[in-house]
Design a protein around this motif. Structure first.
Motif, PDB file in Angstrom:
ATOM      1  N   ARG A  34     -51.746 -49.772  16.829  1.00  0.00           N
ATOM      2  CA  ARG A  34     -51.315 -50.249  18.143  1.00  0.00           C
ATOM      3  C   ARG A  34     -49.799 -50.361  18.215  1.00  0.00           C
ATOM      4  O   ARG A  34     -49.205 -50.023  19.239  1.00  0.00           O
ATOM      5  N   LEU A  35     -49.181 -50.826  17.149  1.00  0.00           N
ATOM      6  CA  LEU A  35     -47.718 -50.888  17.116  1.00  0.00           C
ATOM      7  C   LEU A  35     -47.131 -49.492  17.260  1.00  0.00           C
ATOM      8  O   LEU A  35     -46.139 -49.295  17.971  1.00  0.00           O
ATOM      9  N   TYR A  36     -47.755 -48.531  16.608  1.00  0.00           N
ATOM     10  CA  TYR A  36     -47.304 -47.134  16.721  1.00  0.00           C
ATOM     11  C   TYR A  36     -47.365 -46.669  18.178  1.00  0.00           C
ATOM     12  O   TYR A  36     -46.403 -46.098  18.691  1.00  0.00           O
ATOM     13  N   ASP A  37     -48.479 -46.926  18.850  1.00  0.00           N
ATOM     14  CA  ASP A  37     -48.610 -46.544  20.259  1.00  0.00           C
ATOM     15  C   ASP A  37     -47.551 -47.224  21.116  1.00  0.00           C
ATOM     16  O   ASP A  37     -46.937 -46.600  21.984  1.00  0.00           O
ATOM     17  N   LEU A  38     -47.336 -48.505  20.886  1.00  0.00           N
ATOM     18  CA  LEU A  38     -46.342 -49.250  21.663  1.00  0.00           C
ATOM     19  C   LEU A  38     -44.936 -48.714  21.424  1.00  0.00           C
ATOM     20  O   LEU A  38     -44.157 -48.531  22.368  1.00  0.00           O
ATOM     21  N   ALA A  39     -44.607 -48.458  20.167  1.00  0.00           N
ATOM     22  CA  ALA A  39     -43.272 -47.939  19.841  1.00  0.00           C
ATOM     23  C   ALA A  39     -43.078 -46.545  20.433  1.00  0.00           C
ATOM     24  O   ALA A  39     -41.980 -46.212  20.902  1.00  0.00           O
ATOM     25  N   ARG A  40     -44.113 -45.744  20.430  1.00  0.00           N
ATOM     26  CA  ARG A  40     -44.013 -44.410  21.042  1.00  0.00           C
ATOM     27  C   ARG A  40     -43.755 -44.507  22.540  1.00  0.00           C
ATOM     28  O   ARG A  40     -43.021 -43.703  23.102  1.00  0.00           O
ATOM     29  N   MET A  41     -44.338 -45.493  23.188  1.00  0.00           N
ATOM     30  CA  MET A  41     -44.097 -45.657  24.622  1.00  0.00           C
ATOM     31  C   MET A  41     -42.634 -46.000  24.889  1.00  0.00           C
ATOM     32  O   MET A  41     -42.052 -45.545  25.868  1.00  0.00           O
ATOM     33  N   VAL A  42     -42.039 -46.769  24.018  1.00  0.00           N
ATOM     34  CA  VAL A  42     -40.624 -47.125  24.192  1.00  0.00           C
ATOM     35  C   VAL A  42     -39.771 -45.867  24.269  1.00  0.00           C
ATOM     36  O   VAL A  42     -38.836 -45.782  25.062  1.00  0.00           O
ATOM     37  N   TYR A  43     -40.111 -44.868  23.474  1.00  0.00           N
ATOM     38  CA  TYR A  43     -39.328 -43.628  23.445  1.00  0.00           C
ATOM     39  C   TYR A  43     -39.934 -42.504  24.280  1.00  0.00           C
ATOM     40  O   TYR A  43     -39.454 -41.375  24.236  1.00  0.00           O
ATOM     41  N   ALA A  44     -40.957 -42.800  25.066  1.00  0.00           N
ATOM     42  CA  ALA A  44     -41.610 -41.750  25.844  1.00  0.00           C
ATOM     43  C   ALA A  44     -40.662 -41.062  26.811  1.00  0.00           C
ATOM     44  O   ALA A  44     -40.774 -39.872  27.071  1.00  0.00           O
ATOM     45  N   SER A  50     -45.695 -57.496  19.774  1.00  0.00           N
ATOM     46  CA  SER A  50     -45.970 -57.393  18.336  1.00  0.00           C
ATOM     47  C   SER A  50     -46.404 -58.736  17.766  1.00  0.00           C
ATOM     48  O   SER A  50     -47.305 -58.797  16.926  1.00  0.00           O
ATOM     49  N   VAL A  51     -45.787 -59.811  18.218  1.00  0.00           N
ATOM     50  CA  VAL A  51     -46.234 -61.143  17.804  1.00  0.00           C
ATOM     51  C   VAL A  51     -47.657 -61.364  18.305  1.00  0.00           C
ATOM     52  O   VAL A  51     -48.515 -61.870  17.579  1.00  0.00           O
ATOM     53  N   GLY A  52     -47.925 -60.938  19.537  1.00  0.00           N
ATOM     54  CA  GLY A  52     -49.276 -61.035  20.084  1.00  0.00           C
ATOM     55  C   GLY A  52     -50.292 -60.238  19.297  1.00  0.00           C
ATOM     56  O   GLY A  52     -51.466 -60.594  19.236  1.00  0.00           O
ATOM     57  N   LEU A  53     -49.832 -59.139  18.692  1.00  0.00           N
ATOM     58  CA  LEU A  53     -50.719 -58.329  17.847  1.00  0.00           C
ATOM     59  C   LEU A  53     -50.978 -58.975  16.493  1.00  0.00           C
ATOM     60  O   LEU A  53     -51.843 -58.523  15.751  1.00  0.00           O
ATOM     61  N   GLY A  54     -50.209 -60.007  16.161  1.00  0.00           N
ATOM     62  CA  GLY A  54     -50.438 -60.711  14.905  1.00  0.00           C
ATOM     63  C   GLY A  54     -49.341 -60.561  13.871  1.00  0.00           C
ATOM     64  O   GLY A  54     -49.478 -61.028  12.748  1.00  0.00           O
ATOM     65  N   PHE A  55     -48.234 -59.899  14.247  1.00  0.00           N
ATOM     66  CA  PHE A  55     -47.112 -59.805  13.309  1.00  0.00           C
ATOM     67  C   PHE A  55     -46.346 -61.120  13.318  1.00  0.00           C
ATOM     68  O   PHE A  55     -46.232 -61.783  14.352  1.00  0.00           O
ATOM     69  N   SER A  56     -45.820 -61.492  12.176  1.00  0.00           N
ATOM     70  CA  SER A  56     -45.152 -62.776  12.008  1.00  0.00           C
ATOM     71  C   SER A  56     -43.875 -62.862  12.841  1.00  0.00           C
ATOM     72  O   SER A  56     -43.040 -61.952  12.796  1.00  0.00           O
ATOM     73  N   PRO A  57     -43.703 -63.956  13.571  1.00  0.00           N
ATOM     74  CA  PRO A  57     -42.457 -64.141  14.322  1.00  0.00           C
ATOM     75  C   PRO A  57     -41.224 -64.146  13.410  1.00  0.00           C
ATOM     76  O   PRO A  57     -40.135 -63.766  13.835  1.00  0.00           O
ATOM     77  N   ALA A  58     -41.416 -64.522  12.151  1.00  0.00           N
ATOM     78  CA  ALA A  58     -40.295 -64.597  11.206  1.00  0.00           C
ATOM     79  C   ALA A  58     -39.718 -63.216  10.890  1.00  0.00           C
ATOM     80  O   ALA A  58     -38.520 -63.098  10.626  1.00  0.00           O
ATOM     81  N   ASN A  59     -40.553 -62.180  10.905  1.00  0.00           N
ATOM     82  CA  ASN A  59     -40.029 -60.853  10.563  1.00  0.00           C
ATOM     83  C   ASN A  59     -40.299 -59.796  11.633  1.00  0.00           C
ATOM     84  O   ASN A  59     -40.164 -58.604  11.379  1.00  0.00           O
ATOM     85  N   VAL A  60     -40.666 -60.233  12.848  1.00  0.00           N
ATOM     86  CA  VAL A  60     -41.014 -59.265  13.892  1.00  0.00           C
ATOM     87  C   VAL A  60     -39.818 -58.385  14.259  1.00  0.00           C
ATOM     88  O   VAL A  60     -39.990 -57.202  14.548  1.00  0.00           O
ATOM     89  N   ASN A  61     -38.593 -58.920  14.222  1.00  0.00           N
ATOM     90  CA  ASN A  61     -37.414 -58.103  14.532  1.00  0.00           C
ATOM     91  C   ASN A  61     -37.301 -56.941  13.557  1.00  0.00           C
ATOM     92  O   ASN A  61     -37.016 -55.810  13.951  1.00  0.00           O
ATOM     93  N   TYR A  62     -37.524 -57.228  12.288  1.00  0.00           N
ATOM     94  CA  TYR A  62     -37.436 -56.210  11.248  1.00  0.00           C
ATOM     95  C   TYR A  62     -38.532 -55.164  11.414  1.00  0.00           C
ATOM     96  O   TYR A  62     -38.290 -53.963  11.319  1.00  0.00           O
ATOM     97  N   VAL A  63     -39.760 -55.623  11.685  1.00  0.00           N
ATOM     98  CA  VAL A  63     -40.897 -54.713  11.844  1.00  0.00           C
ATOM     99  C   VAL A  63     -40.676 -53.801  13.055  1.00  0.00           C
ATOM    100  O   VAL A  63     -40.873 -52.587  12.974  1.00  0.00           O
ATOM    101  N   VAL A  64     -40.250 -54.370  14.175  1.00  0.00           N
ATOM    102  CA  VAL A  64     -40.027 -53.584  15.386  1.00  0.00           C
ATOM    103  C   VAL A  64     -38.884 -52.601  15.178  1.00  0.00           C
ATOM    104  O   VAL A  64     -38.975 -51.437  15.577  1.00  0.00           O
ATOM    105  N   ASP A  65     -37.811 -53.047  14.542  1.00  0.00           N
ATOM    106  CA  ASP A  65     -36.689 -52.150  14.271  1.00  0.00           C
ATOM    107  C   ASP A  65     -37.143 -50.963  13.424  1.00  0.00           C
ATOM    108  O   ASP A  65     -36.830 -49.809  13.719  1.00  0.00           O
ATOM    109  N   LYS A  66     -37.896 -51.243  12.371  1.00  0.00           N
ATOM    110  CA  LYS A  66     -38.413 -50.185  11.497  1.00  0.00           C
ATOM    111  C   LYS A  66     -39.358 -49.264  12.269  1.00  0.00           C
ATOM    112  O   LYS A  66     -39.280 -48.034  12.156  1.00  0.00           O
ATOM    113  N   ALA A  67     -40.225 -49.839  13.099  1.00  0.00           N
ATOM    114  CA  ALA A  67     -41.177 -49.038  13.880  1.00  0.00           C
ATOM    115  C   ALA A  67     -40.437 -48.098  14.821  1.00  0.00           C
ATOM    116  O   ALA A  67     -40.771 -46.914  14.914  1.00  0.00           O
TER     117      ALA A  67
END
Length: 143
Positions: free
Chosen positions: A78-88, A104-121
């Motif tokens: 789901r994160l992959y789909d969401l990140a792809r939409m950002v660049y669609a 992403s937090v709603g999907l269950g990723f930790s608020p503590a590292n969500v910035n890092y996860v989203v940046d990497k995605a």
């Protein structure tokens, strides 16, 4: 109603909610571009969204909750789909990253590292990695 009907309707509801979350990202700049529309069309087919549900979700996307999957791999899909939409539409809008972080937090990723996860995605999607490699790369960053 049979158990299979309950399972199918629950599965379909999750797909609709996921699709609505992606529409939220597309609408974060107030317009759906042709590239975003093409992506939504493909994803709608992939998620078995009916034409009537597709139209209804486009009108009322904000009324759908983010329902996180229990499986980590499904969350990454789901994160992959969401990140792809950002660049669609090949542009990274100013509202898209904060929205992607909240989703992403709603999907269950930790608020503590969500910035890092989203940046990497976003970097992985921008580099053109496919879904399998995306999932492996995100998993490897936690090791």
């Amino acid at each position: 109603m049979s158990i299979s009907d309950l399972f199918d309707s629950g599965f379909q509801k999750r797909n609709q909610d996921h699709f609505a979350a992606i529409v939220k990202v597309a609408m974060s700049d107030g317009v759906i571009t042709e590239d975003e529309k093409a992506f939504l069309d493909r994803l709608g087919r992939k998620l078995n969204i009916s034409e009537s549900d597709y139209k209804e979700i486009l009108k009322n996307y904000a009324s759908h909750p983010v329902n996180p999957p229990s499986s980590y791999d499904r969350r990454l899909e789901r994160l992959y789909d969401l990140a792809r939409m950002v660049y669609a539409d090949y542009e990274l809008g100013e509202k898209q990253i904060p929205l992607l972080e909240r989703l992403s937090v709603g999907l269950g990723f930790s608020p503590a590292n969500v910035n890092y996860v989203v940046d990497k995605a976003l970097k992985l999607v921008n580099a053109g990695v496919d879904e399998d490699n995306f999932i492996e790369e995100i998993k490897n960053m936690n090791r």
